[in-house]
Enzyme design. Structure first.
Site, PDB file in Angstrom:
ATOM      1  N   GLU A   1      56.763  29.177  -8.213  1.00  0.00           N
ATOM      2  CA  GLU A   1      56.968  29.476  -6.823  1.00  0.00           C
ATOM      3  C   GLU A   1      55.831  29.949  -5.892  1.00  0.00           C
ATOM      4  OE1 GLU A   1      60.552  32.042  -5.915  1.00  0.00           O
ATOM      5  OE2 GLU A   1      58.403  33.395  -5.306  1.00  0.00           O
TER       6      GLU A   1
ATOM      7  N   CYS B   1      63.190  29.855  -9.944  1.00  0.00           N
ATOM      8  CA  CYS B   1      62.567  30.378 -11.175  1.00  0.00           C
ATOM      9  C   CYS B   1      62.900  29.568 -12.491  1.00  0.00           C
ATOM     10  CB  CYS B   1      63.660  31.570 -11.632  1.00  0.00           C
ATOM     11  SG  CYS B   1      63.214  32.964 -10.562  1.00  0.00           S
TER      12      CYS B   1
ATOM     13  N   HIS C   1      67.656  33.661 -18.387  1.00  0.00           N
ATOM     14  CA  HIS C   1      66.880  34.155 -17.284  1.00  0.00           C
ATOM     15  C   HIS C   1      67.182  35.627 -16.963  1.00  0.00           C
ATOM     16  CE1 HIS C   1      64.880  34.264 -13.615  1.00  0.00           C
ATOM     17  NE2 HIS C   1      66.043  34.468 -12.969  1.00  0.00           N
TER      18      HIS C   1
END
Lengths: 351, 384, 137
Positions: free
Chosen positions: A85, A117, A240
């Site tokens: 990003e 992400c 994550h």
């Protein structure tokens, strides 16, 4: 009904590589500057890219490490895909920079992926498709970010820099076979950055239950059910890692133990490396895994979605592991900086 | 080859000339040199300049200055060889006159550093390096000279004050030069407390970038009028040489091979041996260039030029150098620097050097360098 | 706007691509097409390992235009394992002091941007202290 993705031919990770920049900003520094020292610390410290680093330079080093482990020449790659990003250019691909710098250009797919992400794991699923269909033998995917939080925002504690790269190829040449993948996405406004904005905005408490936990658990359960497997069938797992608590909690919700996630839980020491976050946890696990070990990976990207992967490590890991620096070698290379240097290094004084 | 003589010289003081332009400074120097030439007319103008395209957005200086000086219609050209531009322009004029192609030529060196300030100055100076492989990584000439200082000290186990004598000599000698920028002697204490530029280099190890213009009028011996207002000085030898441009491409960065080559060729042409030289003007844009030059040409053993240097190379020493302050204290006016060296040598040979006069000076050698002896131009000047 | 000058040097800048002389095997960087050792034509590509050591270094405190934001930075003369020397910045020094003989390795970093935030980013080689890789059984 949930159907996992199985490629026509079996695909695996042929090489992997990590990169973590040298500089560390302790959470206590941010707390000192913005919260009078009264804030809780979602991580101990985070990795900060140096002033001459960006997503491309970090992706390149991780990719060089991945190619070194793979023992595959750059010309053999048919795709160079970068998930991030924080691409250096809004328009002009990081993928072509990377492909040319590695020596993979010009006969190659190259491009950039964006899905908060999980841009890196989204690219990985696509690469599995490319190799699994037989269109290509090797594909490189990278998740890399120099994540930025608005000064004073809670994100600033965790928004970190790092990269993880993977060469995907035929399973017979893999150091870890990919058993299957499954993805779960919805339109969920938990975190976003509008075009032209420097810093992202987020939904605070809304980022938890309806976003992170919902998508990870749905993707993970979907894959486990489809494979008819349970957490006990895996040696390691990585989710994550936006902060220290979330991955620990989601692991527990799904039935994974603290021991299973321990080697990949890097967030307390390097922060949230965004597109690299789950993937750099995977590189750390591969650094210690043994042949036969199974690894469960689930990413999360805001907006929102999760990609779940099940992997099985092969004998090839033993010979390839030490062809490049381990993730821990980068983490051990640590120079602490204060908030002033951090502000300079990340260009927060610009304009 | 015909004998070539210097019949006129002129210069402006070296200063921060905020209120003066390239043409204005050049005109003053040219005017003075023309006045001394007693009516001789130049057939060509050789302009020495290194930075005007970058600092003044001005190319085509030859025509501009010929026009501005009222020398309408004459041949004119700009010669650029970084810091050696002045020496190289003189050499081009010398070759033209010596060959018989011209009877008389005017050389003017001019530079305006102060039309830009700060990083633009360093950027312009860095353009003299290999742009792709030296300047792009962020090297500057000052940083490059700092490497040489470090390598010199490392190789010869020299003390941190090894380069000090050359700064002290230059400043001491500039006191007697009204054209110099810094007419103040400095002490060891000053030297030791210099503001850092690129460690180990401080402001006392490099010349100040400054504005100025200097001119030299050359004529063939056979066209000289019987009476000249000032004694003429002969250019007895002239030679130029180059080295690899990028320092990283050199086998031995401390060798200053081009400095040695051009020096020996020029002396050979003049029929002069090194110990017949009464004074020498090495090119001290950076102080470290001086010992490297002295050692390369053979006036000192490798690694030893700094030893006892204040005595050996002072005005009363065995070989006076930087006799009017050098670039260090007179100031470094870029493309004009090599022409100033000649003007100052002519003062010595005419007996016009005032308090700095070297008794009975007959042979002087001046050497201009572009970069760390990437280009070297040497002239031997002789009083008849 | 300066584009082609950087674009055509990308192989050298990103990956230290030089040449090897087919006649005398001298490794050449930057590429120069005439071998500096034997003066014969040399146009065979050779990519350098990127490992080397510091021969000289200094700190630039008075930067040229375009480098203001980086100063002070360390610029060094680095001798590559294969022989040639290159001019490059040292990066990622952290709290390490550079020294003569310091083992370094090539990394690809941002050198500068052309014309500020709107222009292209110039990437190229720098060198950092060699990464310490833990001893493993």
């Amino acid at each position: 009904m949930t159907e996992p993705l199985f490629p026509q031919r079996s695909v695996g990770i042929v090489g992997y590589g990590a990169y973590v920049p040298r500089y560390r900003l302790p959470a206590s520094e941010i707390s000192r500057v913005w919260h009078g020292g009264y804030a809780g610390h979602p991580v101990q410290e985070k990795a900060v890219a140096g002033p001459d680093e960006d997503t491309f330079t970090m992706a390149l080093e991780a990719a060089r490490n991945a190619l070194a482990r793979a023992g595959v020449s750059a010309e053999a790659l048919r795709a160079v895909w970068v998930g991030s990003e924080s691409h250096p250019y809004a328009v002009k691909p990081t993928g072509t920079l990377l492909a040319d710098a590695l020596g993979a250009a010009p006969s190659v797919q190259a491009g950039d992926w964006e899905f908060a992400c999980k841009a890196g794991t989204e690219a990985m699923v696509a690469a599995i498709g490319l190799v699994g269909s037989g269109m290509a033998d090797y594909a490189l995917v990278v998740g890399a970010d120099t994540a930025q939080g608005r000064p004073g925002d809670a994100l600033e504690f965790t928004a970190a820099s790092g990269a993880a790269a993977f060469v995907l190829g035929p399973a017979e040449n893999a150091l870890a076979r990919i058993l299957a993948t499954y993805s779960y996405v919805t339109d969920t406004p938990d975190f976003w950055r509008r075009e032209g904005e420097k810093y992202p905005a987020h939904g605070q408490r809304f980022t938890g239950e309806p976003a992170y936990f919902h998508h990870i658990t749905q993707a993970a359960k979907g894959l486990l059910e489809a494979l008819d497997m349970t957490p006990q069938d895996f040696t390691y797992a990585v989710f994550h890692q936006p902060n220290t608590k979330f991955p620990q909690r989601v692991a527990k919700m799904l039935g994974f133990t603290p021991e299973q996630i321990a080697p990949g839980l890097l967030v307390p020491r390097i922060g949230n490396t965004y597109s690299a976050s789950a993937l750099i946890g995977l590189t750390a696990i591969l650094d210690v895994a043994q042949p036969g070990d199974r690894i469960f990976v689930t990413s999360f990207g805001s907006g929102a979605g999760s990609d779940a992967f099940a992997l099985e490590v092969t004998e090839a890991i033993l010979e390839r592991r030490d062809r490049a620096p381990h993730t821990e070698d980068y983490i051990a290379r640590r120079t602490e900086i204060d908030y002033g240097l951090y502000v300079r290094y990340r260009g927060k004084l610009a304009e | 080859m015909r004998e070539v003589w210097i019949v006129g010289i002129g210069a402006t003081p070296v200063r921060e000339h905020w209120d003066r332009s390239l043409r204005d400074l050049a005109w003053e120097a040219m005017h003075r040199a023309l006045e001394e030439a007693a009516g001789l007319q130049p057939q060509a103008l050789f302009v020495a300049n290194m930075l005007a395209p970058l600092t003044a957005h001005q190319t085509h200086l030859g025509t501009l200055l010929a026009d501005y000086a009222g020398l309408e219609g004459i041949e004119a050209v700009t010669v650029e060889a970084a810091g050696a531009s002045g020496g190289m322009a003189l050499r081009q004029a010398y070759l033209a006159v010596a060959s018989g192609a011209l009877d008389a030529a005017l050389v003017v060196g001019v530079e305006k550093f102060t039309d830009v300030v700060g990083p633009e100055v360093e950027g312009a100076m860095a353009a003299t390096l290999d742009a792709d492989y030296e300047a792009e990584p962020g090297l500057t000439p000052a940083a490059q000279a700092a490497w040489l200082m470090q390598m010199y000290r490392e190789r010869y186990n020299a003390p941190e004050t090894a380069f000090m004598p050359f700064a002290l000599l230059a400043h001491r000698h500039a006191v007697g030069n009204p054209y110099a920028m810094f007419r103040r002697a400095i002490s060891e204490k000053h030297y030791r407390h210099g503001a850092p530029v690129a460690p180990p280099m401080t402001i006392f190890d490099m010349a100040p970038y400054a504005d100025g213009a200097a001119a030299v009028f050359l004529a063939a011996r056979d066209v000289l009028p019987p009476e000249l207002p000032r004694p003429a000085v002969r250019i007895a030898g002239s030679a130029a040489a180059t080295d690899r441009l990028a320092l990283h491409d050199r086998e031995d960065p401390l060798a200053f091979t081009a400095a040695a080559r051009s020096f020996h060729r020029a002396l050979e042409e003049a029929g002069v041996s090194p110990h017949q030289v009464d004074f020498f003007e090495p090119f001290d844009l950076f102080g470290v260039y001086v010992p490297l030059t002295l050692e390369a040409v053979g006036y000192a053993d490798p690694g030893r030029a700094w030893q006892d240097a204040e005595r050996r190379f002072g005005l009363d020493g065995e070989l006076p150098i930087l006799t009017l302050g050098g670039q260090k204290a007179r100031g470094f006016p870029g493309g004009a620097a090599g022409v100033y060296q000649v003007v100052e040598a002519v003062w010595q040979l005419r007996g016009q050097a005032g308090d700095n006069q070297i008794a009975h000076a007959r042979v002087g050698v001046v050497q201009a360098l572009g970069g760390p002896a990437s280009t070297a131009v040497t002239h031997v000047l002789q009083r008849p | 706007m300066e584009l082609a000058r950087h674009w055509r040097l990308k192989k050298q800048r990103y990956a230290l691509q030089g040449e090897v002389c087919p006649h005398c095997q001298t490794k050449i960087f930057p590429p120069r097409d005439i071998c500096p050792a034997c003066k014969q034509e040399a146009r065979t590509d050779h990519t350098f390992s990127g490992r080397g050591k510091v021969v000289a270094f200094t700190v630039v405190t008075q930067p040229p235009k375009g480098y203001e934001a980086q100063a002070p930075y360390v610029v060094a003369l680095v001798e590559l394992e294969e022989g040639p020397r290159v001019t490059a910045q040292l990066t990622d020094l952290g709290d390490e002091e550079p020294y003569i003989g310091m083992p370094v390795e090539m990394v690809t970093r941002k050198l500068r941007t052309v014309e500020g935030e709107r222009g292209i980013i110039v990437y190229g080689y720098k060198f950092r202290p060699r990464l310490t890789v833990a001893q493993r059984a």
